[in-house]
Design a protein around this motif. Structure first.
Motif: not given
Length: 321
Positions: A292-321
């Protein structure tokens, strides 16, 4: 709702740059080892059935029903059989339960580096995954540390040590986690929380391998030396990050595939195209993994949520722009 602010935030832009560098670096590592990149399919008559509770999106085209790919697993098996060493940088879609928005590690739309090779072993593919992970993180640290904070650099230096990484089988992991207070059921996938705790115990990436056959999809190869278990493996990251990679060796024998699909209660007709290839001998033994590329990026940056690892975050239950 706050997308105009999100996309301009300096930290998000640093993360987006890291995402690009991570994917480019992993491609280079695989290219240098003779792997061929293929374009990932977007739709197909069927996709991966082993999604740990997630659903699949369905579309109707020309009067036929197709699934949006949640994994390219069967295509990997086919083309590794034909070309020996292949990979996809695949965009996948999985309809995660809305409650998974709170796990911090699930996206509906995500990127997976899917790697497969024939004429290989599980250990060879695990070593390739270790090397890919380690060299990618080292490249970020050595050439792009300006994208990270001091604490992030320090954390990565301590946790992403030089491979090989420790390995623990499923049964031993259950015993260890139960001693730590986790209540787990044998024959089931290990819970996300327990899985993350396993990485914390080791403090480095750790391999969790040899899952029971009843707990996983039909495409895993049973272990001939350990009946009732698969030849499969997950790579767990420390820092309570959990699984970043899932892989294994693949079932390719027509009769066994039919047997396994029936066992999982799936209709054979659904997988007819793949079964016909197996019956014709087009599917050969192979092993591989998906990272998982976003999971690895989340780990590298120590992000609290994987949504911040994507320029186009599609969160369960929420579909953004």
């Amino acid at each position: 709702r706050n997308y105009p602010i999100y996309i301009r935030h300096p930290e998000i832009l640093r993360v987006v740059k890291t995402y690009s560098i991570v994917l480019r670096t992993m491609r280079r590592i695989l290219d240098e080892r003779g792997f061929m990149e293929l374009p990932a399919p977007i739709i197909g008559h069927v996709s991966d059935p082993g999604l740990r509770g997630a659903g699949k999106a369905v579309v109707e085209i020309y009067g036929e029903t197709y699934e949006v790919q949640s994994s390219v697993i069967m295509y990997k098996q086919l083309y590794a059989s034909l070309l020996e060493k292949i990979y996809y940088a695949a965009r996948n879609l999985r309809i995660e339960p809305p409650e998974n928005m709170y796990t911090g590690r699930h996206l509906v739309e995500f990127t997976q580096l899917d790697v497969e090779a024939s004429i290989t072993t599980a250990s060879d593919m695990m070593r390739l995954a270790e090397e890919t992970l380690y060299k990618t993180v080292r490249y970020i640290l050595n050439h792009h540390s300006e994208l990270l904070t001091y604490n992030q650099v320090d954390f990565l230096e301590k946790t992403i040590t030089k491979p090989p990484y420790p390995r623990i089988d499923y049964d031993s992991a259950l015993e260890l986690l139960e001693r730590k207070g986790y209540r787990l059921e044998h024959g089931k996938e290990i819970s996300f929380e327990a899985e993350a705790a396993l990485g914390d115990i080791y403090g480095t990436p750790v391999w969790l391998h040899g899952f029971p056959t009843v707990s996983r999809g039909f495409y895993y190869m049973p272990d001939p030396e350990k009946p009732g278990y698969n030849i499969d493996y997950n790579l767990i990251l420390p820092g309570h990050a959990g699984e970043v990679l899932d892989g294994g060796c693949r079932e390719y024998r027509y009769e066994k595939l039919v047997e396994r699909i029936k066992y999982h209660g799936e209709p054979l007709e659904k997988y007819r195209w793949f079964l016909e290839l197996a019956k014709a001998g087009a599917i050969q033994p192979s092993c591989g993994w998906g990272m998982g590329v976003e999971r690895l990026v989340k780990y590298i940056h120590g992000l609290r949520h994987i949504a911040y690892a994507s320029p186009h975050p599609r969160i369960p239950g929420i579909i953004g722009p």
